[in-house]
Design a protein around this motif. Structure first.
Motif, PDB file in Angstrom:
ATOM      1  N   ASP A 215      74.214  29.093  69.043  1.00  0.00           N
ATOM      2  CA  ASP A 215      74.151  29.477  70.483  1.00  0.00           C
ATOM      3  C   ASP A 215      72.779  28.533  71.386  1.00  0.00           C
ATOM      4  O   ASP A 215      73.217  28.178  72.508  1.00  0.00           O
ATOM      5  CB  ASP A 215      73.699  30.759  70.651  1.00  0.00           C
TER       6      ASP A 215
ATOM      7  N   GLU B 150      73.283  26.397  74.770  1.00  0.00           N
ATOM      8  CA  GLU B 150      72.638  26.501  75.772  1.00  0.00           C
ATOM      9  C   GLU B 150      71.874  25.342  76.150  1.00  0.00           C
ATOM     10  O   GLU B 150      71.802  25.030  77.368  1.00  0.00           O
ATOM     11  CB  GLU B 150      71.597  27.819  75.550  1.00  0.00           C
TER      12      GLU B 150
ATOM     13  N   VAL C 127      77.561  33.699  75.435  1.00  0.00           N
ATOM     14  CA  VAL C 127      76.549  34.332  74.482  1.00  0.00           C
ATOM     15  C   VAL C 127      75.972  35.406  74.520  1.00  0.00           C
ATOM     16  O   VAL C 127      76.478  36.145  75.702  1.00  0.00           O
ATOM     17  CB  VAL C 127      75.574  32.887  74.462  1.00  0.00           C
ATOM     18  N   ALA C 128      74.996  35.705  73.786  1.00  0.00           N
ATOM     19  CA  ALA C 128      74.241  37.083  73.921  1.00  0.00           C
ATOM     20  C   ALA C 128      74.131  37.537  75.421  1.00  0.00           C
ATOM     21  O   ALA C 128      74.623  38.824  75.427  1.00  0.00           O
ATOM     22  CB  ALA C 128      73.162  37.024  73.125  1.00  0.00           C
ATOM     23  N   ASP C 129      73.386  36.916  76.111  1.00  0.00           N
ATOM     24  CA  ASP C 129      73.169  37.624  77.298  1.00  0.00           C
ATOM     25  C   ASP C 129      73.431  36.931  78.584  1.00  0.00           C
ATOM     26  O   ASP C 129      73.332  37.248  79.566  1.00  0.00           O
ATOM     27  CB  ASP C 129      71.472  37.640  77.472  1.00  0.00           C
ATOM     28  N   ARG C 130      74.464  35.858  78.616  1.00  0.00           N
ATOM     29  CA  ARG C 130      74.903  35.072  79.900  1.00  0.00           C
ATOM     30  C   ARG C 130      76.192  34.452  79.413  1.00  0.00           C
ATOM     31  O   ARG C 130      76.555  34.265  78.378  1.00  0.00           O
ATOM     32  CB  ARG C 130      73.849  34.335  80.452  1.00  0.00           C
TER      33      ARG C 130
END
Lengths: 808, 220
Positions: free
Chosen positions: A791, A795, B209-212
């Motif tokens: 992740d 990002e 993903v987790a928050d966005r």
């Protein structure tokens, strides 16, 4: 050739051939003849250039001269497909010159299918083949008839593959052949090895090592090996010896033909470029490595054989077999990694026993200087690296059982006996064998879902047979031991192929990027699923990073390096800068004794470093780095990353390591190791290989070849599902065994951790030590993200993309 | 679960590769490819017979997590039209549990065209729901906002020496393509020209993903 008074009793055609050349039969050739006349198996261990191949064939030539037969007499198995040059000189020419009516043919994956069919209908007296092609021959129903007359099987270059999966397959094939032709003799030819008995045991039927004669060739004249040091200096860092390009070119200029060995394909490309820049006389030099297209390789091999090249930059793809005749110098760029490997490489030069081979080592940094020194000493003392023989793998066994089933119905008891007669499988228990059989039958799952789709059935006669001819056909299309990493083709827009690079490397390229390949600077025009379309460019290329196996330093050599470090009496032999490096280390930190494990900690520019000099080789250190940084994470030390080379492991973190012993404890192998390997890509990569070899997934379907890429997709998903629902499945077990043995070097890792507590010497320093420099300079060059979840990488990638695409 | 706004409608994208439509409490998934393993097993490749169980277990968990009252499967739900007959008892029970308790719709695709109606739920070639077209394969000529599957989009990239691959959504002006949900479904590079043609015009790969929701522009 040496004269010998006791000429053996040879048929006139053969004796005349020797006499016409003024040769006599050499001692080891006589010993091989004697073994044949006594009907005994034989292992010939001799240095390269000792006439090994002819010694292997001579008994068959003699037998066929005495008793011609129009059936298959001798099988020659070589790990190499490209047998042409060598075999012509050692077999075809002599047979022709002796005027013997003996047919010799080759059979490999490249042989046209009409010739293959003809070979089965009317076999030649001598058939030259590879382990894979032999296994395929054995999968046909007519195998029993074809091999019934077989007298001898000759295995060449046995040292290069006996303890690998291809060796497992061949051992199983030998067991089968022995049943089809009980009188068959097994003959193996090997380079000089540390422990010939290990190879005798591998070769022996049913573990009867005494049935195998050991024949030793005469040792050659000792090689003349030197270390090349431009201006007597060794650089701090680097690992390729690139700084020495001019001196290497000077060596090429003053020799007939030089092979320049490099440890990786990427390095070979760089060295080739470096040499080309200083090739002021424009001498013909070439490049050869496993990623190049077959045509490109054949072309270079042809040019070498014809004596057209003055220099050839090469990788391990040249380690095997093919005999280059006129090579008079071997140069090893970077560290040699092992004394056996070095000797075999040196053996590429000067195939005349009465002249010394000449070799030059070019160490890339100061540790590599010590390693080169150590290798030289080892060669002088005749110390070779031992080969490790592990139990045969289950994926190969599965492939073999399927091949046997395709040939004819079999009884499980009899096949089990036959399989355990092969050395790698001598310890195989019946339960595991049955599991493999069940796996072939219907996948080997606990859930009985596929009873309707069985590939094998057990008949009322107690025999297992293939349920549908289609499955036999599929097997023959998919069998094989070599599973390539997913590759994409590098080609010009006009379609001309240059070779292949790993997909991982291609995926990182975008149009306009430049890299070195096939000896050229190339610019990427387009990347798609299966092709990397390029054009030649004069722009300077960025460093290629396509992978390729990296061998770790051998245990023997590592031990020697440790002794050199510690033994001050040796230092006068070293160049001044290496000596000074050690002296300052001695004053500022510690030079560990061979038994000690030195761990240094020191701060630098706001970070805290720890360097452990454990000398267990690159793979083990890489694994250890993953594990130790995890522990550091848990301990709140905030690790930022690590670097590993053959000699040491270095970590860097925001907080200092004060008690390294707590990090190096053996229990790490019980919990964290398992967790890490299962979560890493290692096991998936291993699973992909066993799934292909074991026949779970097809590598090829009739009429269409899957790209490596498609195979990867599905096996990763299969792995996930299988791990979730049947973690004890046979193939997961096989993947684990592979991952442990080959990818993580867990044996050396365990040794290191088991002994760390007793051997550790921890030195806390105010600043970096001299020995740490060659390790830490790697930081920033190999930026491998550690401890970051996918992740976080995604990002970061999004951020970069956004930045790049932003309109200012 | 992160917000994904498409054509003026608020959805939640789930990292498992499904889409939740809060206004309808509907869960949308594509390309389950149930019984893919047994399809291969018939042909001699004995893939693990657990793919349907795995896919249905994941789907059941999502239904529970989201409290969905509707499920829309956007085609290729079975690897072949006879797939339903090969379901194991355990998978069949899991599926029956879902279709009997939820308003369930199968949109058929190229793999499962002609899916038997007795599978439970309703079987449709395509549907229009609150102005959104739901179908298996994107229709380049159709200008209405549309949700589809078929391509199994997947984002692959290299970052700091590591390879990351993840199932992803692909969004254009009026098209939203869902990733494949099935346990044994492979992927097609999100940047593949075939996907570009289906979307028509600028497209983005979307990764929850987790928050966005991460968004990657795809080359046209």
């Amino acid at each position: 050739m040496s004269a010998d008074s006791s000429e053996p009793d040879l048929p006139p055609a053969v004796a005349g051939w020797f006499a016409a050349r003024g040769w006599s039969v050499r001692r080891h050739q006589q010993a091989m003849l004697a073994a044949a006349r006594a009907g005994r198996h034989a292992l010939l261990v001799a240095p390269t250039g000792a006439g090994k191949t002819l010694a292997g064939f001579l008994p068959s030539i003699v037998d066929l001269a005495e008793r011609p037969m129009d059936r298959l007499h001798t099988l020659y198995v070589s790990p190499l497909k490209a047998l042409a040059v060598d075999v012509r000189r050692n077999l075809l020419d002599p047979i022709e010159e002796m005027g013997l009516p003996v047919r010799v043919e080759t059979r490999t994956g490249d042989t046209p299918s009409d010739r293959k069919a003809r070979q089965r209908a009317r076999p030649p007296e001598m058939l030259l083949t590879t382990p894979e092609s032999l296994s395929l021959l054995l999968s046909y129903p007519d195998a029993a008839g074809l091999f019934a007359t077989l007298r001898t099987v000759v295995i060449d270059e046995v040292h290069a593959f006996a303890n690998q999966k291809r060796g497992d397959l061949l051992a199983l094939c030998l067991s089968r052949l022995q049943r089809l032709a009980p009188g068959m003799r097994r003959v193996a030819l090997s380079a000089t090895v540390a422990d010939p008995d290990a190879y005798r045991a591998w070769l022996a039927p049913d573990g009867d090592i005494d049935a195998v004669d050991l024949v030793r060739g005469d040792p050659g004249v000792p090689a003349r090996i030197s270390i090349l040091l431009p201006e007597d200096r060794v650089p701090w860092s680097g690992h390729s010896g690139r700084y020495a390009a001019e001196q290497v070119m000077a060596e090429i200029e003053t020799h007939r033909t030089t092979i320049v060995f490099c440890n990786t394909r990427a390095l070979a490309e760089l060295i080739f470029q470096d040499l080309w820049k200083v090739n002021l006389q424009s001498l013909p030099i070439g490049i050869h490595h496993g990623s190049l297209s077959r045509e490109a390789r054949r072309k270079v091999e042809g040019a070498m054989a014809a004596g057209l090249l003055r220099g050839l930059v090469a990788t391990a793809s040249l380690d095997l077999g093919v005999d280059w005749g006129d090579v008079d110098l071997v140069i090893q760029m970077g560290a040699p990694k092992g004394s056996s490997r070095l000797l075999q490489r040196i053996g590429r030069s000067n195939h005349r026993l009465d002249e010394p081979s000449e070799a030059v080592l070019v160490p890339g940094n100061r540790f590599e200087y010590l390693e080169a020194r150590a290798a030289l000493d080892a060669v002088d003392e005749g110390e070779l690296d031992p080969d490790v023989f592990r139990p045969g793998t289950l994926d190969v066994l599965a492939q073999h059982i399927m091949a046997c089933a395709c040939a004819e119905p079999f009884a499980a008891n009899q096949l089990y006996e036959e399989v355990t007669g092969a050395a790698p499988y001598s310890g195989l228990d019946r339960e595991t064998f049955d599991r493999v059989l069940h796996y072939i039958e219907s996948g080997g799952y606990a859930l009985k879902a596929y009873d309707r789709f069985r590939r094998l059935t057990l008949g009322a006669d107690g025999l297992w047979r293939v349920t549908h001819p289609q499955f036999a056909q599929q097997h023959r299309l998919n069998a094989g031991i070599i599973v390539e990493a997913p590759m994409v083709e590098v080609r010009f827009r006009n379609g001309r192929s240059l070779g292949k690079v790993e997909e991982l490397f291609a995926a990182a390229l975008t149009p306009g990027d430049t890299f070195f390949f096939a000896g050229m600077a190339l610019e990427v025009e387009r990347v798609d699923a299966t092709d990397l379309v390029v054009r030649a460019t004069s722009k300077s290329a960025r460093i290629p990073s396509y992978m390729g196996a990296r061998l770790p330093i051998s245990t023997n050599l590592a031990d020697r390096v440790r002794r050199l470090l510690h033994d001050h009496d040796q230092w006068p032999r070293f160049p001044a800068d290496v000596r000074e490096w050690l002296e300052v280390q001695d004053r500022r930190s510690v030079l560990p004794s061979p038994g000690q494990l030195l761990v240094e900690t020191f701060p630098r520019e706001g970070r805290h470093y720890m360097v452990a000099y454990s000398f267990e080789g690159w793979n083990a250190h890489q694994s250890l780095g993953m594990l130790i940084t995890r522990r550091m994470e848990t301990a709140g030390l905030m690790p930022l990353g690590f670097v590993a080379n053959d000699y040491a492991l270095g970590t860097y973190s925001l907080k200092p390591v004060t008690n390294p012993a707590a990090l190096f404890s053996p229990d790490i192998l019980e919990d964290e190791f398992v967790e890490w390997v299962q979560g890493s890509a290692l096991l998936k990569r291993a699973f992909r290989e066993v799934a292909v070899i074991g026949g779970l997934v097809e590598r090829q379907q009739p009429g269409k070849k899957k790209s490596g890429r498609q195979v990867t997709f599905s096996t990763d998903l299969i792995y996930d599902v299988l791990r979730r629902y049947e973690p004890d499945h046979l193939l997961l077990r096989a993947a684990w065994a592979d991952a442990r043995a080959r990818m993580t070097d867990v044996g050396r890792l365990a040794h290191l951790l088991d002994t760390a507590a007793d051997r550790m010497v921890h030195v806390d320093l105010p600043r970096i030590s001299p020995m740490a420099v060659p390790v830490l300079v790697l930081i920033g060059r190999e930026t491998v993200a550690q401890g970051l979840a996918d992740d976080a990488l995604l990002e970061e990638a999004e951020l970069l993309a956004a930045e790049a695409m932003r309109e200012d | 679960m992160v917000r994904l706004s498409f054509s003026g409608v608020d959805f939640l994208a789930l990292r498992q590769g499904a889409l939740f439509w809060p206004a309808r409490r509907a869960l949308l998934v594509a390309d389950l490819h149930l019984e893919k393993a047994s399809w291969y097993a018939c042909r001699g490749q004995m893939l693990p017979p657990y793919d349907s169980i795995a896919t249905l277990a994941d789907l059941t968990a999502l239904v529970e997590e989201t409290g969905a009252r509707e499920v829309w499967c956007l085609g290729d739900s079975f690897h072949d039209r006879a797939g339903g007959e090969r379901l194991s008892d355990r998978a069949r029970a899991a599926l029956d549990m879902l279709t009997s308790s939820i308003d369930w719709s199968w949109i058929t695709g190229n793999h499962d065209a002609g899916l038997a109606a007795d599978i439970g739920g309703r079987v449709l070639a395509e549907a229009v729901v609150d102005g959104l077209v739901l179908r298996h394969e994107a229709h380049p000529g159709d200008g209405r906002p549309e949700l589809s599957g078929h391509f199994h989009p997947r984002l692959r990239l290299q970052m700091r020496g590591r390879n990351v691959a993840r199932r992803c959504f692909v969004a254009g002006e009026t098209k939203l393509i869902l990733p494949a949900f099935g346990a044994l479904t492979g992927g097609l590079d999100a940047g593949d020209p075939a996907i570009g043609r289906a979307v028509g015009g600028p497209a983005r790969a979307l990764v929850p993903v987790a928050d966005r929701l991460l968004s990657f522009p795809l080359a046209a």
